[in-house]
Design a protein around this motif. Structure first.
Motif, short mmCIF file in Angstrom:
data_model
loop_
_atom_site.label_atom_id
_atom_site.label_comp_id
_atom_site.label_asym_id
_atom_site.label_seq_id
_atom_site.Cartn_x
_atom_site.Cartn_y
_atom_site.Cartn_z
N TRP A 50 0.73 -1.39 -0.12
CA TRP A 50 -0.03 0.00 0.10
C TRP A 50 0.87 1.40 0.21
CZ3 TRP A 50 -0.05 3.76 3.86
CH2 TRP A 50 -1.05 4.79 3.66
N ALA A 51 1.86 1.28 0.85
CA ALA A 51 2.70 2.64 1.19
C ALA A 51 3.45 2.63 -0.40
CB ALA A 51 3.66 1.98 2.01
N ARG A 52 3.96 1.66 -1.16
CA ARG A 52 4.83 1.73 -2.16
C ARG A 52 3.76 2.52 -3.32
NH1 ARG A 52 7.44 -2.41 0.07
NH2 ARG A 52 9.95 -2.08 0.17
N TYR A 53 2.41 2.09 -3.25
CA TYR A 53 1.62 2.58 -4.41
C TYR A 53 0.97 4.02 -4.33
CZ TYR A 53 -2.46 1.71 -7.45
OH TYR A 53 -3.13 1.81 -8.71
N CYS A 108 -1.31 -17.62 -0.86
CA CYS A 108 -1.11 -17.30 -2.19
C CYS A 108 -2.45 -17.09 -3.09
CB CYS A 108 -0.33 -18.47 -2.83
SG CYS A 108 0.29 -17.76 -4.49
N PRO A 109 -3.25 -16.06 -2.74
CA PRO A 109 -4.24 -15.79 -3.37
C PRO A 109 -4.29 -15.97 -5.07
CG PRO A 109 -3.96 -14.17 -1.91
CD PRO A 109 -2.80 -14.90 -2.07
N THR A 110 -5.02 -16.75 -5.60
CA THR A 110 -5.45 -16.61 -6.98
C THR A 110 -5.85 -15.25 -7.52
OG1 THR A 110 -7.69 -17.35 -7.06
CG2 THR A 110 -6.13 -19.20 -6.94
N ASP A 111 -5.70 -15.13 -9.02
CA ASP A 111 -6.23 -13.90 -9.40
C ASP A 111 -7.80 -13.78 -9.11
OD1 ASP A 111 -3.90 -13.47 -10.45
OD2 ASP A 111 -4.29 -14.19 -12.45
N ALA A 112 -8.49 -14.95 -9.24
CA ALA A 112 -9.91 -14.78 -8.97
C ALA A 112 -10.12 -14.46 -7.52
CB ALA A 112 -10.69 -16.07 -9.15
N GLN A 113 -9.35 -14.93 -6.59
CA GLN A 113 -9.56 -14.64 -5.09
C GLN A 113 -9.21 -13.21 -4.82
OE1 GLN A 113 -7.09 -17.71 -3.69
NE2 GLN A 113 -8.98 -18.75 -2.56
N ILE A 114 -8.34 -12.47 -5.45
CA ILE A 114 -7.92 -11.16 -5.66
C ILE A 114 -9.03 -10.34 -5.80
CG2 ILE A 114 -6.24 -9.39 -6.49
CD1 ILE A 114 -3.87 -11.25 -6.07
N GLU A 115 -9.34 -10.77 -7.24
CA GLU A 115 -10.62 -9.87 -7.52
C GLU A 115 -11.79 -9.85 -6.64
OE1 GLU A 115 -12.16 -7.88 -11.07
OE2 GLU A 115 -10.28 -8.51 -10.84
N LYS A 129 -4.36 -4.14 -7.53
CA LYS A 129 -2.93 -3.95 -7.89
C LYS A 129 -2.05 -3.95 -6.68
CE LYS A 129 -3.60 -0.76 -11.94
NZ LYS A 129 -3.55 0.44 -12.44
N ILE A 130 -2.56 -3.45 -5.36
CA ILE A 130 -2.11 -3.40 -4.17
C ILE A 130 -1.77 -5.07 -3.72
CG2 ILE A 130 -1.97 -2.78 -1.84
CD1 ILE A 130 -3.26 -0.22 -2.66
N TYR A 131 -2.83 -5.71 -4.05
CA TYR A 131 -2.86 -7.11 -3.58
C TYR A 131 -1.72 -7.85 -4.65
CZ TYR A 131 -7.18 -7.32 -0.59
OH TYR A 131 -8.36 -7.04 0.08
N GLU A 132 -1.90 -7.43 -5.66
CA GLU A 132 -0.81 -8.25 -6.64
C GLU A 132 0.50 -7.91 -6.32
OE1 GLU A 132 -3.48 -8.61 -10.75
OE2 GLU A 132 -2.06 -6.74 -10.47
N MET A 133 0.71 -6.61 -5.93
CA MET A 133 2.27 -6.21 -5.39
C MET A 133 2.65 -7.19 -4.04
SD MET A 133 1.83 -2.12 -5.96
CE MET A 133 3.27 -1.75 -4.83
N ALA A 134 1.60 -7.33 -3.44
CA ALA A 134 1.63 -7.74 -1.88
C ALA A 134 1.65 -9.21 -2.01
CB ALA A 134 0.72 -7.47 -0.75
N ARG A 135 1.58 -10.05 -3.19
CA ARG A 135 1.36 -11.45 -3.22
C ARG A 135 2.96 -12.02 -3.40
NH1 ARG A 135 -2.47 -13.67 -7.84
NH2 ARG A 135 -1.12 -12.63 -9.34
#
Length: 392
Positions: free
Chosen positions: A293-296, A352-359, A386-392
């Motif tokens: 979040w901070a980097r974003y 490790c959330p999937t793309d669908a779980q992140i969505e 995008k934040i979830y993806e960065m944190a994954r």
């Protein structure tokens, strides 16, 4: 500094042996029959529950126990507690434990005092300023729920982790004995300390100007917790470190460090969906997402992040490049997390959330806020993804 209102009516009873005083306080407040609400076996194994029971009996009070509280407390247990309170004619609720027990008790209190479904309260369909009387005995330094106006409950249907905030939910009294935290697992101690830091940081990262007084108070709290956490994980029975964490937990979330400003709380919203879907420890979940979040968002106000870096983590200030200083502050936070055994991304958290779980998490994250969350920088669903993806 903007206009604000601040009220904290909770009576704090702090120190060694204070858990025996609950009965006396409840009797003085007109209580007759008490629901003692807790989770796990910790209280029985350490004799804490026996001491609480004895204090209630010595005050001439009847009591009924309701255990089964779990981390990320469930609405189903709240409803069971409401039913028991009505059947047993309970007139005072006493959670013993951490934020999960206290928040669950607040849910019971709302249900006992009002005629609506708790789902409607949590989903924003109704509001209220009525709650049954609650006191609490805190056994972990973390959420600050013992003096806050906040309640967070997980609705099992859809795994929705939702909150309701109102000053009526501040407990009548909060008993805090740092010795009760000695036997906590290191991971729980560290997760709690991280939550305390985050409650302060969510308010600290603001775009409101001329707030240096509260900034300095928040920074002092953050530095104290930073050091006390390192001590507590290494020396579990260090009373001063435990006392610092326990009192800081309340000060971080009773509203004081948010006065005169608009806070953010986007990181909490983002983590709530992790907690709802994966049932992770709240403080650990916050550590896993905050750096991303901070980097974003830091370029929205790099001076604020640079100030955090310099004043809280002793980063040398680069007057010619505030963004570089800001990044060093984020890195310093993550280094502190690792020192106390906390994750800095979701992989380290063990998920490790999937793309669908992140969505799905992103959709739920913004659902209650009209499609956005946060105030430091307003974030929509695409930002959260995008934040979830960065944190994954």
């Amino acid at each position: 500094m903007i206009n604000f209102e601040f009220s904290n009516p909770t009576k704090v009873i702090f120190g060694k042996g204070t858990e025996t005083e609950a009965g006396k306080e409840i009797k003085a407040m007109g209580g007759h029959k008490v629901l003692v609400h807790f989770g796990g076996t910790f209280l029985q194994e350490n004799g804490i529950l026996d001491r609480v029971h004895q204090g209630l009996s010595d005050a001439g009070l009847e009591y009924v126990d309701l255990g089964k509280v779990v981390p990320n407390p469930r609405l189903g247990l709240v409803k069971e507690g409401i039913r028991i309170c009505k059947e047993e004619k309970i007139d005072f609720i006493l959670p013993v434990g951490g934020g999960s027990a206290i928040d669950s008790a607040k849910g019971i209190g709302y249900g006992l005092a009002n005629d609506f479904e708790l789902e409607d309260l949590l989903l924003g369909k109704v509001t209220t300023n009525k709650i049954a009387p609650i006191g609490c005995i805190s056994t972990i330094a973390a959420t600050g729920s013992e003096t806050s106006n906040s309640m967070v409950i997980t609705i099992e249907d859809g795994l929705l982790k939702r909150n309701y905030n109102h000053d009526c939910a501040r407990p009548r009294f909060a008993i805090m004995n740092p010795e009760l935290t000695y036997t906590l697992p290191v991971y729980q101690t560290a997760s709690g300390a991280s939550d305390i830091m985050m409650h302060t940081m969510e308010r600290y990262f603001t775009n409101t100007t001329d707030v240096d007084l509260i900034d300095r108070m928040a920074e002092g709290l953050l530095v104290a917790v930073r050091e006390a956490a390192l001590t507590a994980v290494a020396e579990p029975e260090n009373y001063e470190a435990r006392a610092t964490l326990m009192w800081a937990g309340s000060l971080s979330h009773n509203g004081l460090t948010g006065t005169g400003r608009v806070g953010d709380f986007a990181s909490h919203k983002i983590e709530h969906e992790l907690g709802g879907m994966f049932d992770v420890a709240h403080g650990a979940g916050l550590c896993a997402v905050w750096g991303s979040w901070a980097r974003y968002v830091y370029k929205t106000n790099p001076a604020r992040f640079a100030q955090f870096a310099v004043r809280v983590f002793d980063v040398p200030e680069n007057f010619y490049n505030l963004e570089a200083t800001a990044i060093k502050g984020i890195l310093a936070w993550e280094e502190w997390c690792r020192k106390i055994g906390m994750p800095t991304n979701m992989h380290e958290l063990g998920i490790c959330p999937t793309d669908a779980q992140i969505e799905e998490m992103a959709e739920k994250c913004v659902a209650g806020g009209g499609g956005t969350v946060g105030f430091f920088r307003t974030l929509n669903k695409e930002d959260i993804v995008k934040i979830y993806e960065m944190a994954r």
